[in-house]
Design a protein around this motif. Structure first.
Motif, mmCIF file in Angstrom:
data_model
loop_
_atom_site.group_PDB
_atom_site.id
_atom_site.type_symbol
_atom_site.label_atom_id
_atom_site.label_comp_id
_atom_site.label_asym_id
_atom_site.label_seq_id
_atom_site.Cartn_x
_atom_site.Cartn_y
_atom_site.Cartn_z
ATOM 1 N N SER A 121 0.845 -1.141 -0.105
ATOM 2 C CA SER A 121 -0.026 -0.178 -0.022
ATOM 3 C C SER A 121 0.865 1.061 0.081
ATOM 4 O O SER A 121 0.511 2.247 -0.678
ATOM 5 N N PHE A 122 1.887 1.196 0.761
ATOM 6 C CA PHE A 122 2.765 2.383 0.691
ATOM 7 C C PHE A 122 3.520 2.413 -0.588
ATOM 8 O O PHE A 122 3.703 3.591 -1.055
ATOM 9 N N TYR A 123 3.886 1.343 -1.193
ATOM 10 C CA TYR A 123 4.712 1.394 -2.514
ATOM 11 C C TYR A 123 3.781 2.205 -3.747
ATOM 12 O O TYR A 123 3.896 2.960 -4.327
ATOM 13 N N PHE A 124 2.277 1.601 -3.388
ATOM 14 C CA PHE A 124 1.345 2.381 -4.392
ATOM 15 C C PHE A 124 0.796 3.374 -4.224
ATOM 16 O O PHE A 124 0.114 4.177 -4.867
ATOM 17 N N LEU A 125 0.954 3.969 -3.062
ATOM 18 C CA LEU A 125 0.581 5.355 -2.408
ATOM 19 C C LEU A 125 -1.053 5.203 -2.169
ATOM 20 O O LEU A 125 -1.711 6.446 -2.460
ATOM 21 N N GLU A 126 -1.771 4.182 -2.107
ATOM 22 C CA GLU A 126 -2.890 3.849 -1.899
ATOM 23 C C GLU A 126 -3.248 2.621 -1.063
ATOM 24 O O GLU A 126 -2.327 1.818 -1.036
#
Length: 170
Positions: A121-126
């Protein structure tokens, strides 16, 4: 046979990592279940105090999975190293019986899965859908019922028989 005992953790994690990269024909939503299989082996071999499992091998397994699945570079390496840390902490907890060991394994898999979900989720910013991750954790715990006894048999077969040599003191 000592070399087999020495290499069994590395071989089993490598086999499970390569099995996780194969195209099994799973739908996109269910593809998260396979990369959690090496987590079960990492957990098993980390809790075995006689096993040799270097951290660089765990990192290399995750990096191999990232490269072969064309995922974000370092994601599975980070998740597998986190699984190793969780297994180290779990090895300090003493539990009795099959149900206790299974509950400890399930707790470790859930913690690793939540970490993997948060990292993605942090990687995709959602915030990603947690359902595929939850299914993956359930599948990993159920597959641990099959994988762990097999790893235990390989660990037992590869142990060298120690002979006792009695000598008289003089």
């Amino acid at each position: 046979m000592r070399w087999l005992r020495f290499l069994m953790p590395v071989i089993s994690i490598a086999i499970l990592t390569l099995a996780a990269t194969l195209p099994w024909g799973l739908p996109t939503a269910d593809r998260f279940v396979l990369p959690l299989l090496p987590v079960v082996a990492i957990y098993h071999w980390t809790r075995d105090q006689d096993a040799w499992l270097p951290e660089w091998m765990i990192f290399l397994a995750g990096l191999t999975l990232d490269v072969l699945t064309q995922g974000p570079l370092g994601y599975w390496a980070l998740v597998y190293l986190f699984a190793y840390v969780v297994a180290i902490f779990a090895s300090r907890v003493t539990v009795e019986g099959f149900v206790g060991r299974l509950a400890l394994l399930a707790g470790a898999v859930v913690v690793v899965t939540v970490f993997a979900w948060l990292a993605a989720s942090f990687y995709f910013l959602e915030m990603l859908d947690p359902e595929p991750y939850a299914r993956g954790a359930i599948f990993a715990v159920l597959s641990a019922l099959l994988i762990t006894p097999v790893l235990g048999v390989f660990g037992t077969l590869s142990k060298s028989v120690r002979t006792v040599r009695l000598t008289r003191g003089g």
